[in-house]
Design a protein around this motif. Sequence first.
Motif, PDB file in Angstrom:
ATOM      1  N   PHE A 119     -15.902   4.168   6.491  1.00 49.33           N
ATOM      2  CA  PHE A 119     -17.541   2.974   6.052  1.00 49.33           C
ATOM      3  C   PHE A 119     -18.568   4.023   5.669  1.00 49.33           C
ATOM      4  CE2 PHE A 119     -13.938   2.161   9.012  1.00 49.33           C
ATOM      5  CZ  PHE A 119     -13.535   1.517   8.807  1.00 49.33           C
ATOM      6  N   ARG A 172       0.638  -0.876  -0.178  1.00 48.97           N
ATOM      7  CA  ARG A 172       0.197   0.536   0.291  1.00 48.97           C
ATOM      8  C   ARG A 172       0.938   1.422   0.153  1.00 48.97           C
ATOM      9  NH1 ARG A 172      -5.008   0.326   2.886  1.00 48.97           N
ATOM     10  NH2 ARG A 172      -4.884  -2.221   2.653  1.00 48.97           N
ATOM     11  N   GLY A 189     -11.814  -7.159   6.110  1.00 44.63           N
ATOM     12  CA  GLY A 189     -11.312  -6.901   7.012  1.00 44.63           C
ATOM     13  C   GLY A 189     -13.261  -6.395   7.097  1.00 44.63           C
ATOM     14  N   MET A 191      -9.149   5.833   1.844  1.00 45.43           N
ATOM     15  CA  MET A 191      -9.459   6.197   3.672  1.00 45.43           C
ATOM     16  C   MET A 191      -9.341   4.277   4.074  1.00 45.43           C
ATOM     17  SD  MET A 191     -13.997   5.921   2.294  1.00 45.43           S
ATOM     18  CE  MET A 191     -14.410   5.273   1.210  1.00 45.43           C
ATOM     19  N   GLY A 192      -7.863   3.978   3.587  1.00 41.94           N
ATOM     20  CA  GLY A 192      -8.227   2.842   3.907  1.00 41.94           C
ATOM     21  C   GLY A 192      -7.487   1.294   3.321  1.00 41.94           C
ATOM     22  N   LEU A 195      -8.115  10.093   5.074  1.00 39.29           N
ATOM     23  CA  LEU A 195      -9.156   9.130   6.590  1.00 39.29           C
ATOM     24  C   LEU A 195      -8.521   7.651   6.999  1.00 39.29           C
ATOM     25  CD1 LEU A 195     -12.868   9.873   4.918  1.00 39.29           C
ATOM     26  CD2 LEU A 195     -11.259  12.054   5.480  1.00 39.29           C
ATOM     27  N   ILE A 207      -2.705   1.903  14.105  1.00 39.00           N
ATOM     28  CA  ILE A 207      -1.224   1.478  13.758  1.00 39.00           C
ATOM     29  C   ILE A 207      -0.721   1.773  15.002  1.00 39.00           C
ATOM     30  CG2 ILE A 207      -0.072   0.398  12.160  1.00 39.00           C
ATOM     31  CD1 ILE A 207      -2.625  -1.003  12.241  1.00 39.00           C
ATOM     32  N   ILE A 249     -15.156  -9.049   9.542  1.00 37.20           N
ATOM     33  CA  ILE A 249     -13.929  -8.553  11.412  1.00 37.20           C
ATOM     34  C   ILE A 249     -15.520  -7.812  11.574  1.00 37.20           C
ATOM     35  CG2 ILE A 249     -12.649  -7.612  12.266  1.00 37.20           C
ATOM     36  CD1 ILE A 249     -10.415  -9.295  10.471  1.00 37.20           C
ATOM     37  N   ARG A 292       2.948   4.782   7.077  1.00 35.78           N
ATOM     38  CA  ARG A 292       1.427   4.895   8.412  1.00 35.78           C
ATOM     39  C   ARG A 292       1.444   4.410   9.438  1.00 35.78           C
ATOM     40  NH1 ARG A 292      -3.357   4.624   4.778  1.00 35.78           N
ATOM     41  NH2 ARG A 292      -2.239   5.553   2.313  1.00 35.78           N
ATOM     42  N   ARG A 345     -10.235  -0.490  13.068  1.00 37.31           N
ATOM     43  CA  ARG A 345     -12.038  -0.595  12.894  1.00 37.31           C
ATOM     44  C   ARG A 345     -11.620  -1.126  11.958  1.00 37.31           C
ATOM     45  NH1 ARG A 345     -16.521  -2.292  13.965  1.00 37.31           N
ATOM     46  NH2 ARG A 345     -18.341  -1.314  13.329  1.00 37.31           N
ATOM     47  N   CYS A 346     -10.655  -0.797  10.714  1.00 36.77           N
ATOM     48  CA  CYS A 346     -10.662  -2.029   9.527  1.00 36.77           C
ATOM     49  C   CYS A 346     -10.227  -3.148   9.605  1.00 36.77           C
ATOM     50  CB  CYS A 346      -9.169  -0.813   8.502  1.00 36.77           C
ATOM     51  SG  CYS A 346      -9.129   0.866   8.474  1.00 36.77           S
ATOM     52  N   GLY A 347     -10.188  -3.581  11.068  1.00 34.85           N
ATOM     53  CA  GLY A 347      -9.929  -5.033  11.062  1.00 34.85           C
ATOM     54  C   GLY A 347      -8.634  -5.656  10.222  1.00 34.85           C
ATOM     55  N   THR A 348      -7.837  -5.064  10.818  1.00 35.95           N
ATOM     56  CA  THR A 348      -7.021  -5.271  10.379  1.00 35.95           C
ATOM     57  C   THR A 348      -5.882  -6.157  11.071  1.00 35.95           C
ATOM     58  OG1 THR A 348      -5.555  -3.277   9.019  1.00 35.95           O
ATOM     59  CG2 THR A 348      -4.097  -4.606   9.294  1.00 35.95           C
ATOM     60  N   GLY A 377       1.942  -5.691   5.303  1.00 37.14           N
ATOM     61  CA  GLY A 377       0.643  -5.330   5.535  1.00 37.14           C
ATOM     62  C   GLY A 377       0.153  -5.091   6.267  1.00 37.14           C
ATOM     63  N   ALA A 378       0.813  -4.546   7.890  1.00 35.95           N
ATOM     64  CA  ALA A 378      -0.228  -4.710   8.047  1.00 35.95           C
ATOM     65  C   ALA A 378      -0.676  -3.264   8.996  1.00 35.95           C
ATOM     66  CB  ALA A 378       0.885  -4.888  10.548  1.00 35.95           C
ATOM     67  N   ALA A 379      -1.507  -2.032   7.867  1.00 37.11           N
ATOM     68  CA  ALA A 379      -2.094  -0.685   8.268  1.00 37.11           C
ATOM     69  C   ALA A 379      -3.475  -1.223   7.120  1.00 37.11           C
ATOM     70  CB  ALA A 379      -0.686   0.116   7.666  1.00 37.11           C
ATOM     71  N   GLN A 380      -3.793  -0.439   6.958  1.00 35.01           N
ATOM     72  CA  GLN A 380      -4.926  -0.134   6.348  1.00 35.01           C
ATOM     73  C   GLN A 380      -5.518   0.908   6.410  1.00 35.01           C
ATOM     74  OE1 GLN A 380      -7.596  -2.486   5.729  1.00 35.01           O
ATOM     75  NE2 GLN A 380      -8.094  -4.142   6.870  1.00 35.01           N
ATOM     76  N   CYS A 381      -5.823   1.852   6.345  1.00 35.98           N
ATOM     77  CA  CYS A 381      -5.675   3.201   6.864  1.00 35.98           C
ATOM     78  C   CYS A 381      -4.917   3.521   8.119  1.00 35.98           C
ATOM     79  CB  CYS A 381      -7.310   4.420   7.487  1.00 35.98           C
ATOM     80  SG  CYS A 381      -7.151   3.504   9.369  1.00 35.98           S
ATOM     81  N   GLY A 382      -3.948   2.871   8.566  1.00 40.20           N
ATOM     82  CA  GLY A 382      -3.334   3.352   9.175  1.00 40.20           C
ATOM     83  C   GLY A 382      -3.798   3.910  11.044  1.00 40.20           C
ATOM     84  N   TYR A 383      -5.124   4.664  10.836  1.00 40.63           N
ATOM     85  CA  TYR A 383      -4.725   5.204  12.563  1.00 40.63           C
ATOM     86  C   TYR A 383      -4.179   5.192  13.337  1.00 40.63           C
ATOM     87  CZ  TYR A 383      -6.953   9.581  13.870  1.00 40.63           C
ATOM     88  OH  TYR A 383      -6.918  10.957  14.462  1.00 40.63           O
TER      89      TYR A 383
END
Lengths: 771, 154
Positions: free
Chosen positions: A258, A13, A665, A485-486, A254, B101, A668, A19, B133-136, B93-99
């Motif tokens: 969702f 990503r 994701g 936003m992710g 963001l 993390i 979950i 991040r 909340r992204c479920g990482t 890859g342990a971050a989606q939005c990353g907020y």
Amino acid sequence: MLEQGWVGGRRARFDTAGRVRGLVSHVGDQPVGAAAHVAVHRSTQPHALIGAVHTEDALAMPGVYAVLTGADLYKQFGDRLLTGPAFADQPALAHEKVRYVGEPVAAVLAADLATARAATDAVWVDYDELPPVYDLADALEGSAFVHDELKPSSVFGDLRHLRGVRDTNVNYTYTLRHGDAQAAREAGAHTVTGEFWAPPTHHVPIELPCTIAWVDAGRLEMLTTTQTPSYVRQTIADLLDLPLSRVRVTTRPLGGSFGAKMYDRLEPLAAALAWTTGRKVRLVASREEAFLLTTRHGAAVTSSLTADAEGNLVSSIADVRYDTGAYADVGPRITAKSGMVTPGPYRIDTAHVRSRCVYTNKPSAGPFRGFGVPQVTWSHESLIDELAHRLGEDPYAFRRRHLLREGDEAPMGTRMHSADFVTCLDSVANAIGWFEPLERGSGRIRRGRGVAVGVKAVLTPTIANAVLQFNQDASATLLISTVDMGQGSDTIMAQIAADVLAMNSERIHVVRADTDATPYDTITAGSRSTYHTGNAVRRVAQAMRDKLIALGAQHFEVAEADVELTPEGLRSGERTVPVAELVHGHFGARGATLTAEANFTTSWAPYDKETGRSEKVTEHWFAGAIGVQLTVDTATGRVHLEHLAVAGDVGRAINPALVEQQLTGAAIMGIGHALFDQLVLDQGQLVNGTLLDYQLPSIRDLPDKLTPIVVESPHDDGPFGAKGVGETGILGIAPAIANAVRDAVGVRLTTLPLTPESIVTALENKQEEES
Amino acid sequence: MTVRITLKVNGVDHRVAVEDDTLLLDVLREQVGTTSVREGCGVGACGACTVLSGGSSVSSCLALARRYDGAEITTAEGLDENDAVVSSFVECGAAQCGYCIPGFVLMSTELLTDNPRPTEQEITDHLEGNICRCGTYPEIRRAVATAAQRRSPA
Ligand code: FES
Ligand code: FES
């Protein structure tokens, strides 16, 4: 390896390292300098007329700059104060009456946030109470009305006929009529029925909503946490009565959304305050306030499914009620889009659905991953499972027999393409060992398996645009208004462009949405970006490739057909020129840019008002399936997920790693909705609106094994065959789990979430019935 | 009452002015500038605001700044790119939005310092107060196991 960053590659990503160390900067991280910090005084009443709003005490507090009420704003903006995507029904501050506990009534502007928040407690309001409409039953009984009359916005032409309708809490009804479903049900051999309930829930993106707005040279500028920058620009332009060119909306990545950060959240209030006071204003919601900004629709579905003596599906009937709370938001669209898939992805002779969007005195409900479809999937996937049990058939095989295939027409009249339900279902069934014997357990712990299938239409029609600047040094800058936003849109859009241009995707920078610079894009939502914006990006990259090839043809003095773009540069026969050198040679300058633009627009055939049918209601379909194996502790009612498999047909995975992450994701998040996640309201008052009280899935709620499965049945018109995937994984989670509980302990639950208490109670009732 | 305190954040001393009720979270974000420390809930229930103080995790949204005078604070910005936990999160890859993390990274750092070879159960026990909340979670779990391996190869 270059190809790693092209279509089909698992490149990391964009900015993963940033991040992980928290270096990505978000809206709330931006320094604002001297600004007015805004806090909001909120209604204590679910439904009441507003008398006097007493602001003197708050105004007298040191550090308070101003206190504005809905009446103040109404004086300035008139009916333009009312905004919303489907209905223009929501004022930035309540005007004349309040419609839910927690509705903004007055805004305090102060030197700092603590002062502003403290001053909101010094505001008090005289209310004249009205009879409250607490729930769907109150609303449909219809003695009190949340709105005096319906006010459709100008966004959707097909809602126009509702303008001015009075004495109703139903703001929209979608009807699907295919054949005579009632007669077919009566003539059928086996009918199962259910009363299903999916409660309101909340998105809870970890980043809190934040908006900063200011006036610059007579323009309203804004930096905000939104998925819908193009929409917000239009809303603010309408609100302030400005040309679009005098409104600028910018975003940062963001921290999750969702569906929570779209359409009208903090933005209309921020714009109105900045415009009225001339100050730079900063609004940030606390977590408690974020719970009140929007929710997922609670939905009740009364439904039936009928088979004939041979086990063919002959009738599907459903009455769907979406509780949209005090403001319609996009509820009417949810009601229609979800209503039309209420029968599920099956070949069924006849169908009758009535889907209604209903006002109540609650926080407003809006879009949430799945757009209302998980609530109706809860109904159709429970019903078909129960029907299979009733007929003594295997629930997997029964579904498989009836699933829609390529080219089949769904009950709402549109054909299936690139929606491989069968492979999705087969692959989850295989993954969880459906065809192997199950050790069911004999004591307190019982084991079961369940499957569910989901179908959803993509938002149609929509528009996407892309502008690409190819820099002389063979890097590129991509301008789109998609908001990362992710989900990873910045990454996969770069992969699409890089693939076409045979370049390194890491050398493509995707510009954050800025309505002054990035072109119009309908919204970043509904899993539409990969297909729509992805197509615009593919086209813009192709246009750029054509330009480079034309330059190459000039350079080599050959026909364009004899020039090829390769990772090493433009090639003609044995000769190659690096792209950087070619572009430099053309402009005679370092750092020059070539620019291209492209558009991708989809169209639809609006559904028939009477029948709700259309031959093209959507540009494409999402297809997914869930398989789960679990145990139920019959003493405590606790569910333990041993294995959950989630499959989605994505057409073609642009980046399989990111696709898998979207599937897991979503799964979950869906586990929370299935087992514990819900907003609890008591007499209109939200009682669990903090993270101490609102339970969300943690690492402890992971199934022992979680298997994402990428199914690829390419879409003819998708970029490289691709479609989106953000919502596919969530559609069938709750019914798959409930079906597995049914398999394990023999009880059918129809109310979400499946709490331990509800399972124990159902087991006790079953025991009583049997004895 | 305003007092001046010293926070050593990621190895650098910061003199900051705080009130009796100023939160460590706000000082770090607004005065020190470490915006990897984030407010997700304000009530100690999400872990987005986690920092390490002397190596121990603290929810900075609940911590009064003045009690940390002289403390050595680590935030995610303070960890090196080659740090075993950071590099494992990146690779997995342990971050989606990353907020969320940075909070997970610091909790994992604390865990592996105290318990270099945690079991899967111990990882779960230590991280269950943090919400992604992204479920990482699957990638986070793999990243912690990878980091354990990297820090103390068996
Ligand atoms: S913000 Fe501190 S734990 Fe959530
Ligand atoms: S990565 Fe988005 S909340 Fe964890």
